[in-house]
Write a protein that holds these residues in place. Sequence first.
Motif, mmCIF file in Angstrom:
data_model
loop_
_atom_site.group_PDB
_atom_site.id
_atom_site.type_symbol
_atom_site.label_atom_id
_atom_site.label_comp_id
_atom_site.label_asym_id
_atom_site.label_seq_id
_atom_site.Cartn_x
_atom_site.Cartn_y
_atom_site.Cartn_z
ATOM 1 N N GLU A 174 71.905 77.466 29.083
ATOM 2 C CA GLU A 174 71.249 77.562 27.779
ATOM 3 C C GLU A 174 72.285 77.718 26.664
ATOM 4 O OE1 GLU A 174 68.027 80.415 25.381
ATOM 5 O OE2 GLU A 174 68.441 80.755 27.514
ATOM 6 N N PHE A 175 73.304 78.555 26.913
ATOM 7 C CA PHE A 175 74.365 78.680 25.916
ATOM 8 C C PHE A 175 75.075 77.356 25.703
ATOM 9 C CE2 PHE A 175 79.020 79.272 25.356
ATOM 10 C CZ PHE A 175 78.987 79.604 24.001
ATOM 11 N N LEU A 176 75.429 76.678 26.774
ATOM 12 C CA LEU A 176 76.123 75.395 26.655
ATOM 13 C C LEU A 176 75.260 74.361 25.931
ATOM 14 C CD1 LEU A 176 77.682 75.337 30.224
ATOM 15 C CD2 LEU A 176 78.934 75.642 28.078
ATOM 16 N N ASN A 177 73.943 74.401 26.174
ATOM 17 C CA ASN A 177 73.040 73.471 25.500
ATOM 18 C C ASN A 177 72.969 73.730 23.992
ATOM 19 O OD1 ASN A 177 72.330 72.010 27.772
ATOM 20 N ND2 ASN A 177 70.515 73.226 28.209
ATOM 21 N N SER A 178 73.356 74.915 23.556
ATOM 22 C CA SER A 178 73.313 75.239 22.127
ATOM 23 C C SER A 178 74.473 74.618 21.360
ATOM 24 C CB SER A 178 73.339 76.761 21.932
ATOM 25 O OG SER A 178 74.651 77.301 22.124
ATOM 26 N N ILE A 179 75.467 74.088 22.056
ATOM 27 C CA ILE A 179 76.719 73.652 21.429
ATOM 28 C C ILE A 179 76.603 72.229 20.906
ATOM 29 C CG2 ILE A 179 79.150 73.156 21.861
ATOM 30 C CD1 ILE A 179 79.085 75.418 23.958
ATOM 31 N N GLY A 180 76.664 72.086 19.585
ATOM 32 C CA GLY A 180 76.583 70.781 18.958
ATOM 33 C C GLY A 180 77.714 70.540 17.985
ATOM 34 N N VAL A 181 77.735 69.324 17.403
ATOM 35 C CA VAL A 181 78.789 68.958 16.471
ATOM 36 C C VAL A 181 78.277 67.862 15.546
ATOM 37 C CG1 VAL A 181 79.842 67.098 17.833
ATOM 38 C CG2 VAL A 181 81.289 68.501 16.364
ATOM 39 N N ASN A 182 78.819 67.808 14.340
ATOM 40 C CA ASN A 182 78.542 66.718 13.412
ATOM 41 C C ASN A 182 79.521 65.571 13.664
ATOM 42 O OD1 ASN A 182 76.693 67.589 10.729
ATOM 43 N ND2 ASN A 182 77.477 69.290 11.945
ATOM 44 N N SER A 183 79.012 64.350 13.652
ATOM 45 C CA SER A 183 79.868 63.185 13.867
ATOM 46 C C SER A 183 79.168 61.938 13.344
ATOM 47 C CB SER A 183 80.179 63.010 15.351
ATOM 48 O OG SER A 183 80.876 61.806 15.596
#
Length: 442
Positions: A32-41
């Motif tokens: 769940e923590f890893l799924n929270s990780i996003g980025v703008n691109s």
Amino acid sequence: MKHVIVSIAIAIIPCLCFSNTKNSKQAKSANEFLNSIGVNSSISRRGESLEKTLECVKYLGIRWFRTGYEGNIPVEDLVYIYKNSGTKSCYGLLSGGTDINRLIENSRKLAAEGALLAIEGNNEPNNWGVIYNEEQGGRDKSWIPIAKLQRDLYQAVKNDSVLKDYPVFSICENGAETDNVGLQFLTIPEGANTIMPAGTQYADYANVHNYISHPSWDNGALHDNQSWLSASPSKECPVDGLYGNYGKTWLKGYQGYSEEELKTLPKVTTETGTTINEGVSEEQQACLFMNLYLSQFKQGWSYTALYLLRDRSDEDGNQTFGFYNTDYTPRKGAITFHNLTTILNDNGTMETPGKLCYNIPEQPETVHDLLLQKSDGSFNLVIWGENYTGGADTINVDFNKKYNNIKIYNPMIGTDAVQTLSKEKSINLVLTNHPIIIEIKK
């Protein structure tokens, strides 16, 4: 910079903590923590390379993009990234966009391939006004057109047979409302005295751009607890945070949710980060990148997107935000973040994470902890320091019994354990400005 010093380490058996012990802590799913990780691109536009973008997100462990139809990124490129990395997309109107039909059509294409995470409203209408139904809105004009656009977007998604179960993220920078249209709420409650009627539905998640360095906070200077305070849902947040957009709007002071309600309000960050500058070195930025994702998740943010994957090569003023330089060479932040997500890597699911008994006596205010559990049952206790202006904290991590098979990791150094211990009941740590991970297996 001082790295974490580990004196003694300890491991713990999953789910063997006594549930009635006062120091019993509930774990969260590592996945769940890893799924929270996003980025703008921009993925494959604005000078960015589709294959390089794929390479970068796989290396970093990025699980989602914040993107949209602005810039005409082909939906096929987003699907390609997803099929080769599992990285989904939050698809939005972005800056000045008003074409709901186009948004729905492309979102349906992403959903059909399993590549859609969520749907987002306008990006920063205080900076990018709109013309919706022949009415100008946003910026210093009335925000009624912005409100109507977000209302109509929400209804279009929820009335669509394919998209109705996908979450809708609100606009961002609604704290800049010039008139009280109620965008400081997800659904306008009775008695709010807003221009738009009570019951108007805007979103499922509040959306914020709480950059950890902000001119309003001592002109962007570096502080202890920089990422922790920026993630705070309360009015103690010194940057452009949740309270100033959904508690009491920062421009006109329109009342929204109470501080107690903000703690549990569904919320996402679609932009945050910091540049390398006179006060922030590349190594400090690397620490801040790791700590901000941890701080956000610990304080209840479901999704967080860093600005930016790769520095912009087609504009001025946005350099050194990125994990990567314009030529795709990785900064320190990319390397250490790869180490963090590699150590915590998990793609499995678990029905209910377990509990662990531990205590940090006299825990300093600059030390924070997050208990994660992987699908194989092992615990990962992440402890991070936020001393960015010098100094260190010495702490003990105490457990209710001795355990075997303990490993300690330092993502500033690499992905291998820096220490392996067993039959210890207490860990002594010296923490400065980055995380360490205590892995506890059976």
